[in-house]
Design an enzyme around this catalytic site. Sequence first.
Site, PDB file in Angstrom:
ATOM      1  N   ASP A  50     -13.193  14.247  -5.091  1.00 30.45           N
ATOM      2  CA  ASP A  50     -13.045  15.780  -6.015  1.00 30.45           C
ATOM      3  C   ASP A  50     -13.970  16.068  -6.975  1.00 30.45           C
ATOM      4  O   ASP A  50     -14.952  14.423  -6.815  1.00 30.45           O
ATOM      5  CB  ASP A  50     -12.409  15.413  -6.670  1.00 30.45           C
ATOM      6  CG  ASP A  50     -11.766  17.275  -7.049  1.00 30.45           C
ATOM      7  OD1 ASP A  50     -12.615  18.493  -7.627  1.00 30.45           O
ATOM      8  OD2 ASP A  50     -10.153  17.468  -7.261  1.00 30.45           O
ATOM      9  N   LYS A  85       0.689  -1.371  -0.143  1.00 27.91           N
ATOM     10  CA  LYS A  85      -0.008  -0.117   0.172  1.00 27.91           C
ATOM     11  C   LYS A  85       0.717   0.902  -0.176  1.00 27.91           C
ATOM     12  O   LYS A  85       1.827   1.512   0.772  1.00 27.91           O
ATOM     13  CB  LYS A  85      -1.236   0.101   1.437  1.00 27.91           C
ATOM     14  CG  LYS A  85      -1.857   0.798   1.246  1.00 27.91           C
ATOM     15  CD  LYS A  85      -2.865   1.145   2.455  1.00 27.91           C
ATOM     16  CE  LYS A  85      -2.193   1.431   3.272  1.00 27.91           C
ATOM     17  NZ  LYS A  85      -2.444   2.614   3.576  1.00 27.91           N
ATOM     18  N   ARG A 104       2.888  -0.781  11.064  1.00 30.02           N
ATOM     19  CA  ARG A 104       4.520  -0.532  11.727  1.00 30.02           C
ATOM     20  C   ARG A 104       4.543  -2.238  12.975  1.00 30.02           C
ATOM     21  O   ARG A 104       5.821  -2.677  12.889  1.00 30.02           O
ATOM     22  CB  ARG A 104       3.696   0.736  12.928  1.00 30.02           C
ATOM     23  CG  ARG A 104       4.471   1.841  11.984  1.00 30.02           C
ATOM     24  CD  ARG A 104       3.688   2.414  13.542  1.00 30.02           C
ATOM     25  NE  ARG A 104       1.918   1.996  13.121  1.00 30.02           N
ATOM     26  CZ  ARG A 104       1.328   4.136  13.810  1.00 30.02           C
ATOM     27  NH1 ARG A 104       1.660   4.646  14.466  1.00 30.02           N
ATOM     28  NH2 ARG A 104       0.139   3.577  13.669  1.00 30.02           N
ATOM     29  N   ASP A 132      -3.300   4.472  -2.209  1.00 32.86           N
ATOM     30  CA  ASP A 132      -4.148   4.473  -0.957  1.00 32.86           C
ATOM     31  C   ASP A 132      -3.940   6.682  -1.396  1.00 32.86           C
ATOM     32  O   ASP A 132      -3.883   6.987  -0.290  1.00 32.86           O
ATOM     33  CB  ASP A 132      -3.903   3.525   0.543  1.00 32.86           C
ATOM     34  CG  ASP A 132      -4.493   4.565   1.522  1.00 32.86           C
ATOM     35  OD1 ASP A 132      -5.500   4.777   1.002  1.00 32.86           O
ATOM     36  OD2 ASP A 132      -3.972   4.340   2.721  1.00 32.86           O
ATOM     37  N   THR A 175     -11.542   6.930  10.636  1.00 34.13           N
ATOM     38  CA  THR A 175     -10.969   6.888  12.070  1.00 34.13           C
ATOM     39  C   THR A 175     -10.869   8.145  12.843  1.00 34.13           C
ATOM     40  O   THR A 175     -10.822   8.184  14.519  1.00 34.13           O
ATOM     41  CB  THR A 175     -10.253   5.636  12.867  1.00 34.13           C
ATOM     42  OG1 THR A 175      -8.996   4.965  11.514  1.00 34.13           O
ATOM     43  CG2 THR A 175     -10.984   4.007  11.924  1.00 34.13           C
ATOM     44  N   LYS A 232      -7.400   7.743  -2.039  1.00 33.29           N
ATOM     45  CA  LYS A 232      -8.589   8.655  -0.857  1.00 33.29           C
ATOM     46  C   LYS A 232      -9.546   9.497  -1.829  1.00 33.29           C
ATOM     47  O   LYS A 232      -8.767  11.340  -1.388  1.00 33.29           O
ATOM     48  CB  LYS A 232      -8.476   9.005  -0.091  1.00 33.29           C
ATOM     49  CG  LYS A 232      -7.743   7.639   1.155  1.00 33.29           C
ATOM     50  CD  LYS A 232      -8.093   8.508   3.049  1.00 33.29           C
ATOM     51  CE  LYS A 232      -7.765   7.146   3.634  1.00 33.29           C
ATOM     52  NZ  LYS A 232      -6.040   7.047   3.725  1.00 33.29           N
TER      53      LYS A 232
HETATM   54  O1  C5P Z   1       1.152   0.937  11.333  1.00 34.51           O
HETATM   55  P1  C5P Z   1       0.068   0.611  11.178  1.00 34.51           P
HETATM   56  O2  C5P Z   1      -0.776  -1.089  11.300  1.00 34.51           O
HETATM   57  O3  C5P Z   1      -1.092   1.165  12.455  1.00 34.51           O
HETATM   58  O4  C5P Z   1      -0.758   1.293   9.860  1.00 34.51           O
HETATM   59  C1  C5P Z   1      -1.860   1.097   9.217  1.00 34.51           C
HETATM   60  C2  C5P Z   1      -2.306   1.540   8.002  1.00 34.51           C
HETATM   61  O5  C5P Z   1      -3.821   1.427   7.548  1.00 34.51           O
HETATM   62  C3  C5P Z   1      -1.795   3.602   8.073  1.00 34.51           C
HETATM   63  O6  C5P Z   1      -0.749   3.153   6.141  1.00 34.51           O
HETATM   64  C4  C5P Z   1      -3.782   4.124   8.164  1.00 34.51           C
HETATM   65  O7  C5P Z   1      -2.450   5.082   7.091  1.00 34.51           O
HETATM   66  C5  C5P Z   1      -4.227   3.308   7.421  1.00 34.51           C
HETATM   67  N1  C5P Z   1      -5.607   3.463   7.341  1.00 34.51           N
HETATM   68  C6  C5P Z   1      -5.927   3.151   9.458  1.00 34.51           C
HETATM   69  N2  C5P Z   1      -6.547   3.575   9.582  1.00 34.51           N
HETATM   70  C7  C5P Z   1      -8.097   3.399   8.233  1.00 34.51           C
HETATM   71  C8  C5P Z   1      -7.962   4.012   7.376  1.00 34.51           C
HETATM   72  C9  C5P Z   1      -6.550   3.221   6.862  1.00 34.51           C
HETATM   73  O8  C5P Z   1      -4.596   3.038  10.023  1.00 34.51           O
HETATM   74  N3  C5P Z   1      -8.969   3.853   9.216  1.00 34.51           N
END
Ligand code: C5P
Length: 244
Positions: free
Chosen positions: A70, A38, A221, A65, A129, A67
């Site tokens: 427009d 992603k 992460r 990703d 979120t 999003k």
């Molecule tokens: O490091 P981590 O597991 O928290 O990363 C989650 C990924 O999913 C990030 O790229 C974050 O922007 C994305 N994301 C999220 N919650 C959402 C939509 C996307 O954590 N509702």
Amino acid sequence: MINYEQIKKRLVLALDVEKIEEAKDLVEKLSPYIGTFKVGLQLFCGFGLEIINYIKEKNANFFLDVKLHDIPNTVEKASYNIVKNGANFFNVHATGGIEMMKAAKKGAIEASEKFGHKKPIILAVTVLTSISNEILQNELENKCRTKDFVLKLARNAKLAGLDGVVASAQELPLIKKELGEDFIVLTPGIRPSWTAKDDQKRIATPANALKDGADYIVLGRAITKADDIIEAIKKVYEEIKENK
Ligand code: C5P
């Protein structure tokens, strides 16, 4: 029993890193284990197509990703270019409306037919979120409850012909129940049992999210910040195999 290929297909890795070298290193090391990488706004705005071309060279899928949100004409043309560049997944904000989501699909299909690329999976983002009930109702003056608004937007996405939504593990069972098993759900906020939560609140383990019906899970992460990323991804496979 779930096998290696079935697990790999469902794993999406968020390349949320600053440097292109770091992103390439992750793709290089993890492409045997990860079906889709992603690329978010940070990396795309910094390095554009360079990282995308690198992912394609490794024969992995990529999810842009960005999003989109427009006017329909702009979204249609942007979607065309995203698919022209080979995206296997991309997303749009459902709050852009049904006409805008239909335009995204139109642009995407036109490009996939013209360039002979596989039809991409287009997902809708419902309510971010980072938007709490408080922000939704007071700052944005939207009188819906978040949960109802998420469901309404997911229904609109389905009506527009999109393939699914991005939704946390908390909303996942409800979306599957209301929108049907075939409506794809990609779930972020994934934390294996042995990692830190970081700033995520609505989390689930890989195995539980898959058990609840997630079609794709986003790892970030938990893997990218692990001391040994290969050992960490192998542990994710084990955890899924043991619990699925
Ligand atoms: O490091 P981590 O597991 O928290 O990363 C989650 C990924 O999913 C990030 O790229 C974050 O922007 C994305 N994301 C999220 N919650 C959402 C939509 C996307 O954590 N509702």
